[in-house]
Design a protein around this motif. Structure first.
Motif, PDB file in Angstrom:
ATOM      1  N   TRP A 123       0.837  -1.203   0.000  1.00 45.51           N
ATOM      2  CA  TRP A 123       0.000   0.000   0.000  1.00 45.51           C
ATOM      3  C   TRP A 123       0.872   1.254   0.000  1.00 45.51           C
ATOM      4  O   TRP A 123       0.423   2.327  -0.419  1.00 45.51           O
ATOM      5  CB  TRP A 123      -0.916   0.002   1.231  1.00 45.51           C
ATOM      6  CG  TRP A 123      -0.223  -0.172   2.543  1.00 45.51           C
ATOM      7  CD1 TRP A 123       0.078  -1.346   3.171  1.00 45.51           C
ATOM      8  CD2 TRP A 123       0.278   0.866   3.401  1.00 45.51           C
ATOM      9  NE1 TRP A 123       0.734  -1.113   4.362  1.00 45.51           N
ATOM     10  CE2 TRP A 123       0.866   0.245   4.530  1.00 45.51           C
ATOM     11  CE3 TRP A 123       0.274   2.263   3.332  1.00 45.51           C
ATOM     12  CZ2 TRP A 123       1.456   0.953   5.576  1.00 45.51           C
ATOM     13  CZ3 TRP A 123       0.859   2.985   4.367  1.00 45.51           C
ATOM     14  CH2 TRP A 123       1.437   2.334   5.467  1.00 45.51           C
ATOM     15  N   LEU A 124       2.124   1.118   0.415  1.00 46.70           N
ATOM     16  CA  LEU A 124       3.060   2.239   0.399  1.00 46.70           C
ATOM     17  C   LEU A 124       3.378   2.714  -1.011  1.00 46.70           C
ATOM     18  O   LEU A 124       3.831   3.849  -1.197  1.00 46.70           O
ATOM     19  CB  LEU A 124       4.355   1.831   1.112  1.00 46.70           C
ATOM     20  CG  LEU A 124       4.236   1.567   2.621  1.00 46.70           C
ATOM     21  CD1 LEU A 124       5.433   0.763   3.111  1.00 46.70           C
ATOM     22  CD2 LEU A 124       4.099   2.871   3.381  1.00 46.70           C
ATOM     23  N   ASP A 125       3.162   1.847  -2.005  1.00 44.42           N
ATOM     24  CA  ASP A 125       3.424   2.233  -3.395  1.00 44.42           C
ATOM     25  C   ASP A 125       2.654   3.488  -3.786  1.00 44.42           C
ATOM     26  O   ASP A 125       3.124   4.293  -4.586  1.00 44.42           O
ATOM     27  CB  ASP A 125       3.014   1.103  -4.359  1.00 44.42           C
ATOM     28  CG  ASP A 125       3.786  -0.177  -4.126  1.00 44.42           C
ATOM     29  OD1 ASP A 125       4.828  -0.141  -3.442  1.00 44.42           O
ATOM     30  OD2 ASP A 125       3.347  -1.226  -4.634  1.00 44.42           O
ATOM     31  N   ILE A 126       1.458   3.635  -3.232  1.00 48.59           N
ATOM     32  CA  ILE A 126       0.609   4.779  -3.571  1.00 48.59           C
ATOM     33  C   ILE A 126       1.294   6.085  -3.195  1.00 48.59           C
ATOM     34  O   ILE A 126       1.357   7.034  -3.978  1.00 48.59           O
ATOM     35  CB  ILE A 126      -0.752   4.678  -2.853  1.00 48.59           C
ATOM     36  CG1 ILE A 126      -1.371   3.299  -3.042  1.00 48.59           C
ATOM     37  CG2 ILE A 126      -1.690   5.784  -3.348  1.00 48.59           C
ATOM     38  CD1 ILE A 126      -1.576   2.892  -4.474  1.00 48.59           C
ATOM     39  N   TYR A 239       8.401  -4.114   4.196  1.00 44.97           N
ATOM     40  CA  TYR A 239       7.448  -3.212   3.545  1.00 44.97           C
ATOM     41  C   TYR A 239       6.485  -3.930   2.599  1.00 44.97           C
ATOM     42  O   TYR A 239       5.531  -3.331   2.116  1.00 44.97           O
ATOM     43  CB  TYR A 239       8.192  -2.109   2.793  1.00 44.97           C
ATOM     44  CG  TYR A 239       8.986  -1.216   3.717  1.00 44.97           C
ATOM     45  CD1 TYR A 239       8.356  -0.456   4.698  1.00 44.97           C
ATOM     46  CD2 TYR A 239      10.380  -1.145   3.642  1.00 44.97           C
ATOM     47  CE1 TYR A 239       9.073   0.353   5.561  1.00 44.97           C
ATOM     48  CE2 TYR A 239      11.116  -0.337   4.504  1.00 44.97           C
ATOM     49  CZ  TYR A 239      10.454   0.411   5.459  1.00 44.97           C
ATOM     50  OH  TYR A 239      11.171   1.210   6.331  1.00 44.97           O
ATOM     51  N   GLY A 240       6.747  -5.212   2.325  1.00 44.91           N
ATOM     52  CA  GLY A 240       5.830  -5.965   1.477  1.00 44.91           C
ATOM     53  C   GLY A 240       4.522  -6.248   2.197  1.00 44.91           C
ATOM     54  O   GLY A 240       4.495  -6.463   3.414  1.00 44.91           O
ATOM     55  N   TRP A 241       3.432  -6.253   1.445  1.00 44.66           N
ATOM     56  CA  TRP A 241       2.093  -6.460   2.036  1.00 44.66           C
ATOM     57  C   TRP A 241       1.338  -7.427   1.142  1.00 44.66           C
ATOM     58  O   TRP A 241       1.005  -7.098   0.004  1.00 44.66           O
ATOM     59  CB  TRP A 241       1.368  -5.111   2.135  1.00 44.66           C
ATOM     60  CG  TRP A 241       0.041  -5.192   2.809  1.00 44.66           C
ATOM     61  CD1 TRP A 241      -0.242  -5.690   4.042  1.00 44.66           C
ATOM     62  CD2 TRP A 241      -1.202  -4.738   2.272  1.00 44.66           C
ATOM     63  NE1 TRP A 241      -1.572  -5.576   4.320  1.00 44.66           N
ATOM     64  CE2 TRP A 241      -2.190  -4.991   3.246  1.00 44.66           C
ATOM     65  CE3 TRP A 241      -1.576  -4.140   1.073  1.00 44.66           C
ATOM     66  CZ2 TRP A 241      -3.526  -4.667   3.053  1.00 44.66           C
ATOM     67  CZ3 TRP A 241      -2.906  -3.815   0.878  1.00 44.66           C
ATOM     68  CH2 TRP A 241      -3.875  -4.077   1.858  1.00 44.66           C
ATOM     69  N   ALA A 248      -4.182  -2.597   8.878  1.00 44.19           N
ATOM     70  CA  ALA A 248      -3.900  -1.798  10.071  1.00 44.19           C
ATOM     71  C   ALA A 248      -2.661  -2.322  10.798  1.00 44.19           C
ATOM     72  O   ALA A 248      -1.801  -1.547  11.227  1.00 44.19           O
ATOM     73  CB  ALA A 248      -5.106  -1.803  11.009  1.00 44.19           C
ATOM     74  N   ALA A 249      -2.550  -3.656  10.930  1.00 45.05           N
ATOM     75  CA  ALA A 249      -1.409  -4.246  11.628  1.00 45.05           C
ATOM     76  C   ALA A 249      -0.106  -3.947  10.899  1.00 45.05           C
ATOM     77  O   ALA A 249       0.919  -3.630  11.523  1.00 45.05           O
ATOM     78  CB  ALA A 249      -1.608  -5.752  11.771  1.00 45.05           C
ATOM     79  N   HIS A 250      -0.142  -4.021   9.563  1.00 44.74           N
ATOM     80  CA  HIS A 250       1.074  -3.747   8.792  1.00 44.74           C
ATOM     81  C   HIS A 250       1.452  -2.271   8.898  1.00 44.74           C
ATOM     82  O   HIS A 250       2.641  -1.933   9.014  1.00 44.74           O
ATOM     83  CB  HIS A 250       0.862  -4.144   7.329  1.00 44.74           C
ATOM     84  CG  HIS A 250       2.111  -4.075   6.515  1.00 44.74           C
ATOM     85  ND1 HIS A 250       2.376  -3.050   5.627  1.00 44.74           N
ATOM     86  CD2 HIS A 250       3.191  -4.902   6.460  1.00 44.74           C
ATOM     87  CE1 HIS A 250       3.553  -3.255   5.059  1.00 44.74           C
ATOM     88  NE2 HIS A 250       4.071  -4.366   5.545  1.00 44.74           N
ATOM     89  N   MET A 251       0.480  -1.393   8.870  1.00 48.43           N
ATOM     90  CA  MET A 251       0.761   0.037   9.008  1.00 48.43           C
ATOM     91  C   MET A 251       1.410   0.326  10.359  1.00 48.43           C
ATOM     92  O   MET A 251       2.365   1.115  10.445  1.00 48.43           O
ATOM     93  CB  MET A 251      -0.516   0.860   8.857  1.00 48.43           C
ATOM     94  CG  MET A 251      -0.301   2.348   9.089  1.00 48.43           C
ATOM     95  SD  MET A 251      -1.812   3.325   8.973  1.00 48.43           S
ATOM     96  CE  MET A 251      -1.990   3.440   7.201  1.00 48.43           C
ATOM     97  N   LEU A 252       0.941  -0.302  11.429  1.00 45.91           N
ATOM     98  CA  LEU A 252       1.508  -0.078  12.751  1.00 45.91           C
ATOM     99  C   LEU A 252       2.976  -0.499  12.804  1.00 45.91           C
ATOM    100  O   LEU A 252       3.810   0.186  13.394  1.00 45.91           O
ATOM    101  CB  LEU A 252       0.707  -0.846  13.800  1.00 45.91           C
ATOM    102  CG  LEU A 252      -0.709  -0.343  14.096  1.00 45.91           C
ATOM    103  CD1 LEU A 252      -1.403  -1.256  15.085  1.00 45.91           C
ATOM    104  CD2 LEU A 252      -0.677   1.094  14.609  1.00 45.91           C
ATOM    105  N   VAL A 253       3.295  -1.632  12.176  1.00 50.36           N
ATOM    106  CA  VAL A 253       4.681  -2.107  12.162  1.00 50.36           C
ATOM    107  C   VAL A 253       5.578  -1.138  11.398  1.00 50.36           C
ATOM    108  O   VAL A 253       6.702  -0.840  11.816  1.00 50.36           O
ATOM    109  CB  VAL A 253       4.758  -3.514  11.546  1.00 50.36           C
ATOM    110  CG1 VAL A 253       6.202  -3.921  11.281  1.00 50.36           C
ATOM    111  CG2 VAL A 253       4.104  -4.534  12.474  1.00 50.36           C
ATOM    112  N   VAL A 254       5.085  -0.626  10.273  1.00 43.07           N
ATOM    113  CA  VAL A 254       5.864   0.347   9.491  1.00 43.07           C
ATOM    114  C   VAL A 254       6.081   1.614  10.305  1.00 43.07           C
ATOM    115  O   VAL A 254       7.200   2.141  10.369  1.00 43.07           O
ATOM    116  CB  VAL A 254       5.153   0.664   8.161  1.00 43.07           C
ATOM    117  CG1 VAL A 254       5.835   1.835   7.451  1.00 43.07           C
ATOM    118  CG2 VAL A 254       5.145  -0.566   7.258  1.00 43.07           C
ATOM    119  N   LEU A 255       5.040   2.106  10.941  1.00 45.05           N
ATOM    120  CA  LEU A 255       5.155   3.331  11.739  1.00 45.05           C
ATOM    121  C   LEU A 255       6.072   3.140  12.946  1.00 45.05           C
ATOM    122  O   LEU A 255       6.738   4.077  13.385  1.00 45.05           O
ATOM    123  CB  LEU A 255       3.771   3.774  12.220  1.00 45.05           C
ATOM    124  CG  LEU A 255       2.809   4.318  11.160  1.00 45.05           C
ATOM    125  CD1 LEU A 255       1.414   4.481  11.748  1.00 45.05           C
ATOM    126  CD2 LEU A 255       3.307   5.644  10.611  1.00 45.05           C
ATOM    127  N   GLY A 256       6.119   1.914  13.470  1.00 48.36           N
ATOM    128  CA  GLY A 256       6.894   1.659  14.668  1.00 48.36           C
ATOM    129  C   GLY A 256       8.337   1.265  14.427  1.00 48.36           C
ATOM    130  O   GLY A 256       9.083   1.041  15.392  1.00 48.36           O
TER     131      GLY A 256
END
Length: 296
Positions: A123-126, A239-241, A248-256
């Protein structure tokens, strides 16, 4: 010596994927290796709070500014958007900083009429692709109705398409109409995201619109390679999803994440559509070029 890349397994999925995809029937990609654990610990939660707050302010603050600008832009220019893409680009650049991702760009986004096609890892590709160029994503029609994400997609001029055979003719005409306006479209021909360590086969469905008689001789295609580098000491697939990983869980890991990572974009030279025999030849060329730029 690099670790061997596991053989991918394709499994049909009924779970919606809140990112742009191709018009072809989508399948979720699964790896034979388990994904990294989506766990935030210790000071990671403080980083989530700080970065997450900044990200929300950037995204939704930018959305408000964009909508206000669109109130003037729409009656003057209709579907043509000479102003708001700059707002989207600025907001996405700021969002990458909040997410802890450095952006590295090689090559130049084309200014010619046509489309950009890229591999799809997350989703980070966006954010990454919007930060580097001014274009309009192609997304499945379900995205328009999703809370939060749908509002953002509609506001930024996303082109929605349906995965129905009955709608194929109508959406092809809509696709062509946007191209005639001079919009540069961007889509992911893989139709799903991966772990960021491979390029999946490109589907040729949407490439057909570029071969309309009145468009073929004026449009260009620019392949774009997207490569993520995880922070040192973390799983290289951070960063792969993919698969059943929660958004939501993946976003939290990226932010953390304790350290910053990087996303590198390589804009390959654009090629005229008229130089290819058909959509399958064009899709094959784009896949080979993107994969070569990724180095997978």
């Amino acid at each position: 010596m690099p670790e061997p890349v596991p053989t991918p397994v394709f499994v049909p999925s009924s779970v919606p994927d809140p990112v742009p995809v191709s018009a072809a029937k989508s399948t979720t990609w699964y790896s034979t290796e388990p994904p990294p654990p989506l766990v935030v610990q210790g000071f990671g939660w403080l980083r989530v709070a700080l970065r997450g707050g900044a990200l929300a302010l950037i995204v939704y603050g930018g959305l408000i500014v964009l909508l206000l600008a669109r109130l003037l832009e729409r009656p003057l220019f209709g579907q043509r958007r000479p102003v708001t893409p700059f707002i989207t680009q600025a907001a996405c650049r700021a969002a990458l900083m909040a997410l802890g991702l450095r952006l590295r760009v090689q090559g130049k986004p084309m200014q010619l009429p046509g489309a950009l096609v890229a591999n799809h890892a997350s989703w980070l590709d966006i954010f990454a692709l919007n930060a580097a160029q001014q274009g309009y994503f192609v997304a499945k029609s379900e995205v328009a109705g999703w809370p939060g994400i749908g509002w953002l997609a509609r506001a930024t001029g996303t082109l929605f398409i349906a995965r129905k055979v009955q709608a194929a003719g109508e959406q092809k005409r809509t696709f062509e109409a946007r191209l005639r306006m001079g919009h540069r479209l961007l889509f992911f021909p893989e139709g799903t995201s991966s772990d960021g360590r491979r390029v999946l086969p490109f589907k040729s469905t949407l490439f057909a619109a570029f071969f309309a008689p009145e468009l073929r001789d004026v449009l260009h295609i620019q392949p774009v390679s997207v490569v993520y580098s995880a922070p040192e000491g973390t799983d290289p697939r951070l960063y792969g999803w993919w698969g059943d990983m929660g958004f939501a869980a993946h976003m939290l890991v990226v932010l953390g994440a304790a350290r910053r990572g990087q996303v590198a974009l390589t804009f390959h030279p654009p090629r005229p559509v008229s130089g290819f025999a058909d959509r399958k030849a064009l899709a094959k060329y784009c896949q080979a070029t993107v994969q070569g730029g990724c180095g997978f």
